[in-house]
Write a protein that holds these residues in place. Structure first.
Motif, short mmCIF file in Angstrom:
data_model
loop_
_atom_site.label_atom_id
_atom_site.label_comp_id
_atom_site.label_asym_id
_atom_site.label_seq_id
_atom_site.Cartn_x
_atom_site.Cartn_y
_atom_site.Cartn_z
N ARG A 299 1.80 4.32 6.72
CA ARG A 299 1.92 3.47 7.90
C ARG A 299 0.77 2.48 8.01
O ARG A 299 -0.32 2.71 7.50
N GLU A 300 1.06 1.39 8.70
CA GLU A 300 0.03 0.44 9.08
C GLU A 300 -0.85 1.08 10.17
O GLU A 300 -0.45 2.08 10.78
N PRO A 301 -2.04 0.54 10.42
CA PRO A 301 -2.90 1.12 11.46
C PRO A 301 -2.22 1.22 12.83
O PRO A 301 -2.54 2.13 13.62
N ASP A 302 -1.26 0.34 13.12
CA ASP A 302 -0.57 0.40 14.42
C ASP A 302 0.66 1.29 14.39
O ASP A 302 1.42 1.34 15.36
N GLU B 34 0.82 -1.22 0.00
CA GLU B 34 0.00 0.00 0.00
C GLU B 34 0.85 1.27 0.00
O GLU B 34 0.45 2.29 -0.57
N GLY B 35 2.01 1.21 0.63
CA GLY B 35 2.89 2.37 0.59
C GLY B 35 3.30 2.72 -0.83
O GLY B 35 3.31 3.90 -1.21
N HIS B 36 3.64 1.72 -1.62
CA HIS B 36 3.97 1.97 -3.02
C HIS B 36 2.75 2.51 -3.79
O HIS B 36 2.89 3.39 -4.64
N PHE B 37 1.58 1.96 -3.49
CA PHE B 37 0.39 2.40 -4.21
C PHE B 37 0.10 3.87 -3.93
O PHE B 37 -0.37 4.60 -4.82
N ARG C 80 6.52 -8.93 14.42
CA ARG C 80 5.58 -7.95 13.85
C ARG C 80 4.77 -7.27 14.96
O ARG C 80 4.47 -6.08 14.88
N ALA C 81 4.41 -8.03 16.00
CA ALA C 81 3.67 -7.45 17.12
C ALA C 81 4.53 -6.49 17.92
O ALA C 81 4.01 -5.55 18.54
N ASP C 82 5.83 -6.70 17.90
CA ASP C 82 6.75 -5.87 18.68
C ASP C 82 7.17 -4.60 17.93
O ASP C 82 7.43 -3.56 18.54
N ALA C 83 7.23 -4.67 16.61
CA ALA C 83 7.83 -3.61 15.79
C ALA C 83 7.15 -2.24 15.91
O ALA C 83 7.84 -1.22 15.77
N PRO C 84 5.85 -2.13 16.18
CA PRO C 84 5.26 -0.79 16.33
C PRO C 84 5.86 0.05 17.45
O PRO C 84 5.66 1.27 17.50
#
Length: 273
Positions: free
Chosen positions: A174-177, A29-32, A193-197
């Motif tokens: 960005r992602e929602p988180d 989505e970032g590319h889009f 992935r859960a930790d990265a935000p």
């Protein structure tokens, strides 16, 4: 949508105004968002062009190059759905001569941040971007601000070499988180992935501090976890990318964080105080 892999074919096309979105594929989505920005800038007359090329000369680690996701067929379908006019998909052998001896080196903005920990990375970036500009002849190109240093270096290259391409920066998607969208995110485990935000959360919290020292210490404490390792964490002048000694000028809090072999980057602009 026209798909071209052979650089020689590009020289046979009639020159037409166009806006380029350079990518290494594994589109998300970032590319889009960048492609949509390109369409907005191009208007009804100019082309929207996307390059999909995993550039080997900008990787400092062979394992990172080997592991970089490649999803060409899916990427082409997504470009078609976004209304892209031309996609350039060359092989490395078609882009680089085997006895090449020329590269582009930027020497003022590339010594800090990613440049300090990834030797030769920005030489590879500048070289391929200039080659894409020469081959595709865009009138403008769109780059994401997530790669803030890359954007600054490309703008400097265009200025210094009088390249007739307008460079358009687009805000980080960005992602929602809050995690910055990246093709590398797909390589994170569920736990990582859960930790990265925490990266984004740490930077927002640190920006509330009143000195460079407390900004950095707050960010470091909040980013660190048993799952990651900080590659760098720096506060730099937003224009020169030199270490910020106070907050009287706009500054950039920037970091790169490893989750095993997956390297994530992010940044936050902090206004002058």
């Amino acid at each position: 949508m026209r798909i071209i892999a052979d650089p020689a074919t590009l020289s046979t096309l009639p020159q037409q105004p166009g806006v380029l979105v350079p990518t290494m594929g594994a589109l998300h989505e970032g590319h889009f968002e960048l492609i949509r920005r390109a369409r907005s800038e191009a208007g009804p007359e100019a082309l929207v062009m996307v390059s999909i090329f995993v550039n080997p000369i900008q990787f400092d680690r062979p394992d990172d190059l080997a592991a970089y996701p490649r999803t060409m067929e899916e990427d082409l379908e997504k470009c078609r759905a976004e209304g892209v006019d031309l996609v350039f998909t060359p092989d490395a052998d078609a882009v680089f001569f085997p006895d090449r001896s020329t590269k582009v080196i930027e020497s003022a903005l590339s010594d800090t941040l990613c440049g300090a920990t990834r030797p030769g990375h920005f030489d590879g970036v500048c070289t391929i971007v200039l080659k894409l500009f020469n081959l595709l002849r865009p009138t403008a190109a769109v780059f994401g601000e997530k790669d803030y240093q890359q954007l600054a270096i490309i703008r400097r290259m265009v200025r210094d070499l009088n390249i007739p391409v307008e460079i358009i920066g687009h805000s980080t998607v960005r992602e929602p988180d809050g995690l910055a969208m990246s093709s590398r995110n797909a390589r994170l485990t569920a736990e990582q992935r859960a930790d990265a935000p925490r990266i984004r959360q740490a930077m927002l919290a640190a920006a509330e501090e009143s000195t460079p020292e407390t900004i950095l210490s707050t960010a470091r404490q909040a980013i660190e976890s048993p799952l990651n390792q900080i590659d760098y964490l720096e506060l730099v002048d937003a224009e020169t990318l030199e270490t910020a000694t106070d907050l009287t000028q706009p500054s950039l809090l920037a970091t790169a964080v490893f989750y095993n072999s997956v390297r994530l980057i992010d940044n936050l602009l902090i206004p002058a105080r």
